[in-house]
Design a protein around this motif. Structure first.
Motif, PDB file in Angstrom:
ATOM      1  N   LEU A   8      65.822  13.597  38.212  1.00  0.00           N
ATOM      2  CA  LEU A   8      65.733  12.267  37.619  1.00  0.00           C
ATOM      3  C   LEU A   8      64.591  12.190  36.620  1.00  0.00           C
ATOM      4  CD1 LEU A   8      66.714   9.408  37.383  1.00  0.00           C
ATOM      5  CD2 LEU A   8      65.403   8.817  39.433  1.00  0.00           C
ATOM      6  N   ARG A   9      63.460  12.799  36.959  1.00  0.00           N
ATOM      7  CA  ARG A   9      62.313  12.783  36.041  1.00  0.00           C
ATOM      8  C   ARG A   9      62.677  13.463  34.717  1.00  0.00           C
ATOM      9  NH1 ARG A   9      59.147  15.148  39.060  1.00  0.00           N
ATOM     10  NH2 ARG A   9      59.142  17.237  38.141  1.00  0.00           N
ATOM     11  N   ILE A  10      63.375  14.589  34.779  1.00  0.00           N
ATOM     12  CA  ILE A  10      63.775  15.303  33.570  1.00  0.00           C
ATOM     13  C   ILE A  10      64.742  14.458  32.744  1.00  0.00           C
ATOM     14  CG2 ILE A  10      65.088  17.295  32.726  1.00  0.00           C
ATOM     15  CD1 ILE A  10      63.887  18.851  35.147  1.00  0.00           C
ATOM     16  N   ALA A  11      65.692  13.811  33.414  1.00  0.00           N
ATOM     17  CA  ALA A  11      66.678  13.002  32.701  1.00  0.00           C
ATOM     18  C   ALA A  11      66.034  11.808  32.016  1.00  0.00           C
ATOM     19  CB  ALA A  11      67.762  12.536  33.673  1.00  0.00           C
ATOM     20  N   VAL A  12      65.121  11.126  32.719  1.00  0.00           N
ATOM     21  CA  VAL A  12      64.431   9.975  32.129  1.00  0.00           C
ATOM     22  C   VAL A  12      63.554  10.422  30.963  1.00  0.00           C
ATOM     23  CG1 VAL A  12      62.680   8.204  32.559  1.00  0.00           C
ATOM     24  CG2 VAL A  12      64.511   8.571  34.219  1.00  0.00           C
ATOM     25  N   ASP A  13      62.855  11.523  31.142  1.00  0.00           N
ATOM     26  CA  ASP A  13      62.008  12.075  30.081  1.00  0.00           C
ATOM     27  C   ASP A  13      62.835  12.358  28.832  1.00  0.00           C
ATOM     28  OD1 ASP A  13      59.996  13.333  28.635  1.00  0.00           O
ATOM     29  OD2 ASP A  13      60.099  15.194  29.764  1.00  0.00           O
ATOM     30  N   ALA A  14      63.971  13.029  29.004  1.00  0.00           N
ATOM     31  CA  ALA A  14      64.816  13.376  27.851  1.00  0.00           C
ATOM     32  C   ALA A  14      65.363  12.137  27.162  1.00  0.00           C
ATOM     33  CB  ALA A  14      65.962  14.281  28.311  1.00  0.00           C
ATOM     34  N   SER A  15      65.758  11.148  27.944  1.00  0.00           N
ATOM     35  CA  SER A  15      66.317   9.930  27.362  1.00  0.00           C
ATOM     36  C   SER A  15      65.284   9.164  26.549  1.00  0.00           C
ATOM     37  CB  SER A  15      66.880   9.030  28.463  1.00  0.00           C
ATOM     38  OG  SER A  15      67.961   9.659  29.111  1.00  0.00           O
ATOM     39  N   LEU A  16      64.082   9.034  27.098  1.00  0.00           N
ATOM     40  CA  LEU A  16      63.035   8.305  26.384  1.00  0.00           C
ATOM     41  C   LEU A  16      62.587   9.052  25.125  1.00  0.00           C
ATOM     42  CD1 LEU A  16      60.902   7.013  29.399  1.00  0.00           C
ATOM     43  CD2 LEU A  16      62.362   5.648  27.889  1.00  0.00           C
ATOM     44  N   ARG A  17      62.468  10.375  25.227  1.00  0.00           N
ATOM     45  CA  ARG A  17      62.105  11.152  24.038  1.00  0.00           C
ATOM     46  C   ARG A  17      63.173  11.028  22.964  1.00  0.00           C
ATOM     47  NH1 ARG A  17      57.836  14.652  24.706  1.00  0.00           N
ATOM     48  NH2 ARG A  17      57.121  14.929  26.859  1.00  0.00           N
ATOM     49  N   GLY A  18      64.431  11.064  23.389  1.00  0.00           N
ATOM     50  CA  GLY A  18      65.520  10.935  22.435  1.00  0.00           C
ATOM     51  C   GLY A  18      65.540   9.581  21.750  1.00  0.00           C
ATOM     52  N   ALA A  19      64.978   8.564  22.408  1.00  0.00           N
ATOM     53  CA  ALA A  19      64.913   7.225  21.831  1.00  0.00           C
ATOM     54  C   ALA A  19      63.646   7.017  21.001  1.00  0.00           C
ATOM     55  CB  ALA A  19      64.992   6.175  22.934  1.00  0.00           C
ATOM     56  N   GLY A  20      62.848   8.070  20.852  1.00  0.00           N
ATOM     57  CA  GLY A  20      61.694   7.989  19.974  1.00  0.00           C
ATOM     58  C   GLY A  20      60.353   7.777  20.646  1.00  0.00           C
ATOM     59  N   PHE A  21      60.322   7.812  21.984  1.00  0.00           N
ATOM     60  CA  PHE A  21      59.064   7.619  22.702  1.00  0.00           C
ATOM     61  C   PHE A  21      58.331   8.949  22.866  1.00  0.00           C
ATOM     62  CE2 PHE A  21      61.825   4.201  24.145  1.00  0.00           C
ATOM     63  CZ  PHE A  21      60.994   3.095  24.142  1.00  0.00           C
ATOM     64  N   ALA A  22      57.012   8.886  22.906  1.00  0.00           N
ATOM     65  CA  ALA A  22      56.203   9.998  23.385  1.00  0.00           C
ATOM     66  C   ALA A  22      56.064   9.820  24.893  1.00  0.00           C
ATOM     67  CB  ALA A  22      54.834   9.992  22.722  1.00  0.00           C
ATOM     68  N   VAL A  23      56.345  10.872  25.659  1.00  0.00           N
ATOM     69  CA  VAL A  23      56.435  10.741  27.108  1.00  0.00           C
ATOM     70  C   VAL A  23      55.537  11.758  27.799  1.00  0.00           C
ATOM     71  CG1 VAL A  23      57.980  10.701  29.110  1.00  0.00           C
ATOM     72  CG2 VAL A  23      58.837  10.001  26.865  1.00  0.00           C
ATOM     73  N   ASP A  24      54.763  11.289  28.770  1.00  0.00           N
ATOM     74  CA  ASP A  24      54.075  12.153  29.718  1.00  0.00           C
ATOM     75  C   ASP A  24      54.687  11.897  31.085  1.00  0.00           C
ATOM     76  OD1 ASP A  24      52.315  13.101  27.765  1.00  0.00           O
ATOM     77  OD2 ASP A  24      50.927  11.448  28.100  1.00  0.00           O
ATOM     78  N   THR A  25      54.760  12.928  31.914  1.00  0.00           N
ATOM     79  CA  THR A  25      55.366  12.770  33.231  1.00  0.00           C
ATOM     80  C   THR A  25      54.393  13.185  34.326  1.00  0.00           C
ATOM     81  OG1 THR A  25      56.353  14.987  33.221  1.00  0.00           O
ATOM     82  CG2 THR A  25      57.674  13.176  32.327  1.00  0.00           C
ATOM     83  N   ALA A  26      54.614  12.595  35.502  1.00  0.00           N
ATOM     84  CA  ALA A  26      53.837  12.927  36.692  1.00  0.00           C
ATOM     85  C   ALA A  26      54.778  12.883  37.889  1.00  0.00           C
ATOM     86  CB  ALA A  26      52.684  11.941  36.890  1.00  0.00           C
TER      87      ALA A  26
ATOM     88  N   GLU B  50      71.668  10.919  36.187  1.00  0.00           N
ATOM     89  CA  GLU B  50      71.773  12.121  37.000  1.00  0.00           C
ATOM     90  C   GLU B  50      72.204  13.282  36.114  1.00  0.00           C
ATOM     91  OE1 GLU B  50      75.813  10.160  37.082  1.00  0.00           O
ATOM     92  OE2 GLU B  50      73.732   9.537  37.223  1.00  0.00           O
ATOM     93  N   LEU B  51      71.862  14.520  36.518  1.00  0.00           N
ATOM     94  CA  LEU B  51      72.329  15.687  35.794  1.00  0.00           C
ATOM     95  C   LEU B  51      73.750  15.992  36.256  1.00  0.00           C
ATOM     96  CD1 LEU B  51      69.177  17.967  35.854  1.00  0.00           C
ATOM     97  CD2 LEU B  51      69.923  16.372  34.104  1.00  0.00           C
ATOM     98  N   LEU B  52      74.667  16.129  35.311  1.00  0.00           N
ATOM     99  CA  LEU B  52      76.070  16.295  35.653  1.00  0.00           C
ATOM    100  C   LEU B  52      76.411  17.760  35.849  1.00  0.00           C
ATOM    101  CD1 LEU B  52      77.508  13.830  33.017  1.00  0.00           C
ATOM    102  CD2 LEU B  52      77.140  13.381  35.439  1.00  0.00           C
ATOM    103  N   PRO B  53      77.378  18.074  36.710  1.00  0.00           N
ATOM    104  CA  PRO B  53      77.829  19.458  36.871  1.00  0.00           C
ATOM    105  C   PRO B  53      78.345  20.011  35.555  1.00  0.00           C
ATOM    106  CG  PRO B  53      78.774  18.036  38.560  1.00  0.00           C
ATOM    107  CD  PRO B  53      78.102  17.137  37.572  1.00  0.00           C
ATOM    108  N   PRO B  54      78.172  21.306  35.323  1.00  0.00           N
ATOM    109  CA  PRO B  54      78.613  21.884  34.039  1.00  0.00           C
ATOM    110  C   PRO B  54      80.081  21.625  33.739  1.00  0.00           C
ATOM    111  CG  PRO B  54      77.257  23.445  35.257  1.00  0.00           C
ATOM    112  CD  PRO B  54      77.504  22.281  36.180  1.00  0.00           C
TER     113      PRO B  54
END
Length: 220
Positions: free
Chosen positions: A12-30, A181-185
């Protein structure tokens, strides 16, 4: 716009990070509260996203403690606990509250709204390409001036494609933009959504497949 995302679930953290970055945000995660302490010691944020339950305790208590110390960054809580009492508790300490499961398109809109509350952020710019326009401020899309009626996931995918301005966007990036969620290939949900988008965009065709890569918006 810089956002701190705290979530102990790796996918979930990876998915949220990717979505926010794709929308133009700079993102740090913890992934836990000590990592949050470190991030806050070195960076300023326009918004913070916290999973409610983290290793080491309830993020609500952590944010409440920070608030007492004068920390005023807008906070969005994520939680699998969606009853009224939990929502009231979360809103008493934070600024917004989103129950799981959620569409990352909705998360992006809520984060953008909270960032504007920080007083340092202007509204997100409208984007257009090949006669297609997306307005994230109003959550509206148009083709050649014709309004498009889109679901949240369709809007998220279309916005990513339009902002790419004719460059191919990878399937994984589009999936991260619209699904939490990350979807199956082998999953075909993106293909189904793209087919729906093509119907709604109409003729002439504008949404094209790049085999082995993903999709792009191009005027024929």
């Amino acid at each position: 716009m810089r956002v701190l995302v705290t979530e102990d679930d790796d996918d979930l953290r990876i998915a949220v990070d990717a979505s926010l970055r794709g929308a133009g945000f700079a993102v740090d995660t913890a992934s836990d509260l000590p990592e949050v302490d470190l991030a806050l010691s070195v960076n300023e944020y326009d918004c913070a996203v916290f999973d409610r339950m983290l290793p080491g305790g309830d993020a609500l208590d952590y944010v409440a403690g920070r608030r007492r110390g004068g920390w005023a960054v807008p906070v969005l809580f994520l939680t699998g606990r969606g009853d009224t009492t939990d929502r009231v508790e979360g809103l008493a300490v934070g600024d917004d509250y989103l129950s799981k499961p959620f569409a990352t398109a909705e998360l992006v809109v809520r984060v953008r709204s909270l960032c504007r509350r920080s007083g340092r952020v202007t509204a997100a710019a409208t984007a257009s390409h090949a006669g297609i326009e997306v307005d994230p401020e109003r959550y509206e899309a148009r083709r050649d001036g014709r309004p498009l009626t889109l679901t949240g996931k369709e809007f998220a995918v279309l916005e990513r494609l339009v902002r790419a301005a004719g460059r191919p966007v990878a399937r994984a990036e589009l999936i991260a933009a619209a699904w939490d969620e990350l979807l199956p290939p082998a999953s075909n949900v993106l293909d189904v959504l793209v087919a729906q988008l093509r119907r709604k965009l109409g003729r002439p065709a504008a949404l094209h497949t790049v085999r082995g890569v993903g999709y792009l918006i191009r005027a024929d």
